[in-house]
Scaffold this motif. Structure first.
Motif, PDB file in Angstrom:
ATOM      1  N   GLU A   3      42.226  28.350  39.273  1.00 46.07           N
ATOM      2  CA  GLU A   3      41.868  27.227  40.131  1.00 46.07           C
ATOM      3  C   GLU A   3      40.575  27.490  40.896  1.00 46.07           C
ATOM      4  OE1 GLU A   3      45.376  26.534  42.436  1.00 46.07           O
ATOM      5  OE2 GLU A   3      46.335  25.350  40.849  1.00 46.07           O
ATOM      6  N   GLU A   4      40.238  28.756  41.110  1.00 53.70           N
ATOM      7  CA  GLU A   4      38.994  29.086  41.806  1.00 53.70           C
ATOM      8  C   GLU A   4      37.816  29.219  40.852  1.00 53.70           C
ATOM      9  OE1 GLU A   4      39.585  32.529  44.176  1.00 53.70           O
ATOM     10  OE2 GLU A   4      40.982  31.559  45.557  1.00 53.70           O
ATOM     11  N   SER A   5      38.069  29.808  39.675  1.00 54.40           N
ATOM     12  CA  SER A   5      36.966  30.069  38.741  1.00 54.40           C
ATOM     13  C   SER A   5      36.886  29.055  37.604  1.00 54.40           C
ATOM     14  CB  SER A   5      37.117  31.467  38.135  1.00 54.40           C
ATOM     15  OG  SER A   5      38.233  31.511  37.252  1.00 54.40           O
ATOM     16  N   GLY A   6      37.986  28.336  37.382  1.00 53.39           N
ATOM     17  CA  GLY A   6      38.005  27.356  36.304  1.00 53.39           C
ATOM     18  C   GLY A   6      38.700  27.826  35.048  1.00 53.39           C
ATOM     19  N   TRP A   7      38.898  29.165  34.919  1.00 48.54           N
ATOM     20  CA  TRP A   7      39.506  29.699  33.699  1.00 48.54           C
ATOM     21  C   TRP A   7      40.436  30.858  34.028  1.00 48.54           C
ATOM     22  CZ3 TRP A   7      38.922  27.422  29.004  1.00 48.54           C
ATOM     23  CH2 TRP A   7      37.923  26.447  28.914  1.00 48.54           C
ATOM     24  N   LEU A   8      41.446  31.015  33.202  1.00 43.80           N
ATOM     25  CA  LEU A   8      42.348  32.149  33.353  1.00 43.80           C
ATOM     26  C   LEU A   8      41.642  33.437  32.931  1.00 43.80           C
ATOM     27  CD1 LEU A   8      45.619  30.599  31.909  1.00 43.80           C
ATOM     28  CD2 LEU A   8      45.308  31.434  34.246  1.00 43.80           C
ATOM     29  N   PRO A   9      42.011  34.560  33.521  1.00 45.95           N
ATOM     30  CA  PRO A   9      41.389  35.834  33.148  1.00 45.95           C
ATOM     31  C   PRO A   9      42.013  36.411  31.887  1.00 45.95           C
ATOM     32  CG  PRO A   9      43.035  36.216  34.816  1.00 45.95           C
ATOM     33  CD  PRO A   9      42.984  34.713  34.613  1.00 45.95           C
ATOM     34  N   LYS A  10      41.293  37.314  31.273  1.00 42.82           N
ATOM     35  CA  LYS A  10      41.859  38.090  30.167  1.00 42.82           C
ATOM     36  C   LYS A  10      42.349  39.430  30.699  1.00 42.82           C
ATOM     37  CE  LYS A  10      40.705  37.691  25.981  1.00 42.82           C
ATOM     38  NZ  LYS A  10      40.023  37.605  24.669  1.00 42.82           N
ATOM     39  N   TRP A  11      41.535  40.065  31.521  1.00 49.44           N
ATOM     40  CA  TRP A  11      41.912  41.342  32.123  1.00 49.44           C
ATOM     41  C   TRP A  11      41.231  41.415  33.486  1.00 49.44           C
ATOM     42  CZ3 TRP A  11      43.949  45.824  29.064  1.00 49.44           C
ATOM     43  CH2 TRP A  11      44.214  46.936  29.870  1.00 49.44           C
ATOM     44  N   GLY A  12      41.825  40.764  34.470  1.00 49.26           N
ATOM     45  CA  GLY A  12      41.240  40.761  35.798  1.00 49.26           C
ATOM     46  C   GLY A  12      41.435  42.095  36.493  1.00 49.26           C
ATOM     47  N   TYR A  13      40.423  42.516  37.222  1.00 45.26           N
ATOM     48  CA  TYR A  13      40.500  43.753  37.999  1.00 45.26           C
ATOM     49  C   TYR A  13      40.026  43.416  39.404  1.00 45.26           C
ATOM     50  CZ  TYR A  13      39.962  48.661  39.318  1.00 45.26           C
ATOM     51  OH  TYR A  13      40.075  49.877  39.942  1.00 45.26           O
ATOM     52  N   GLY A  14      40.982  43.190  40.302  1.00 42.77           N
ATOM     53  CA  GLY A  14      40.616  42.704  41.620  1.00 42.77           C
ATOM     54  C   GLY A  14      40.035  41.307  41.490  1.00 42.77           C
ATOM     55  N   THR A  15      38.827  41.139  41.955  1.00 46.38           N
ATOM     56  CA  THR A  15      38.158  39.837  41.865  1.00 46.38           C
ATOM     57  C   THR A  15      37.230  39.743  40.659  1.00 46.38           C
ATOM     58  OG1 THR A  15      36.360  40.613  43.293  1.00 46.38           O
ATOM     59  CG2 THR A  15      38.245  39.550  44.366  1.00 46.38           C
TER      60      THR A  15
END
Length: 242
Positions: A3-15
């Protein structure tokens, strides 16, 4: 994050989105959370971003790579293996591992189909369920194993499944079992129950395992952190209970 970036992460690390690893790991993660009741009150919000992830590709301006191979996957049913293709963004690329990415996309589609069905999105559920059978597009009947395909659709890389290319941290021997959404279909491709059982015995070195379990685990199974390539045996890494 979506909702903040527009896309789901693949491998988020913190921000930070690292884009490490390939396939579509976020869909099994969130759909499993949904099945356990951990998204109560957020089901539709989660479904909307999962659907966007499953049906699109993040634009160049986004740090996320998402389902990078979706254009070809949606058009042809598979992610091509494009050896040496420059990476569009930092991290890993699904095009480096087209065969395994195809299997992962298909599995994610199956899990999203179940969530869509539960939430009453019947047309979406049917569409994702149909896509979950795309694992068949990378099955080479001449070898009896999954195999990478190039941009033209031709099977590519060594025919020996232990030497296969286009699979992330493994070979076709390890990835051949990544069809939990359609076990009867997978067994049918292998050649039936007896053929599948024989292949499992070979995969686990069953006769050697019965004779000397410890030696087989140390010397026959994949036993080094990066020894999974050029291998036709079980990889017990990340399974300390084994």
């Amino acid at each position: 994050i979506a909702e903040e970036s527009g896309w789901l992460p693949k491998w988020g690390y913190g921000t930070v989105e690292t884009n490490i690893m390939t396939g579509d790991p976020v869909t099994p993660f969130l759909t499993n959370a949904y099945q356990q009741g951990l998204l109560k009150g957020y089901e539709e919000r989660a479904y909307r971003v999962l659907k966007k992830n499953a049906d699109g590709v993040p634009p160049a301006a986004s740090p996320a790579v998402g389902r990078e191979g979706n254009k070809e996957y949606l058009a042809n049913g598979f992610v091509p293996y494009l050896k040496g293709r420059p990476h569009a963004k930092p991290g890993d690329s699904d095009y480096d591992h087209g065969a395994s990415a195809t299997l992962e996309y298909a599995l994610s589609d199956a899990m999203l189909a179940q969530m869509a069905r539960d939430l009453g999105h019947r047309q979406d559920a049917e569409r994702y369920a149909a896509r979950s059978r795309n694992y068949r597009t990378v099955f080479d009947s001449s070898t009896g194993f999954f195999r990478a395909r190039d941009a033209s659709g031709a099977f590519t890389g060594p025919a020996d499944p232990a030497q296969s290319e286009g699979f992330h941290e493994g070979t076709s021997w390890q990835y051949q079992w990544l069809v939990p959404q359609d076990l009867p279909g997978m067994v049918g491709l292998i050649g039936g129950t007896r053929a599948a059982n024989d292949r499992l015995d070979s995969f686990f070195a069953y006769d050697q395992l019965l004779a000397d379990p410890a030696k087989t685990a140390r010397e026959v199974w994949v036993n080094g952190p990066y020894d999974y390539y050029n291998a036709d045996k079980y990889n017990p890494q990340n399974e300390p209970d084994l």
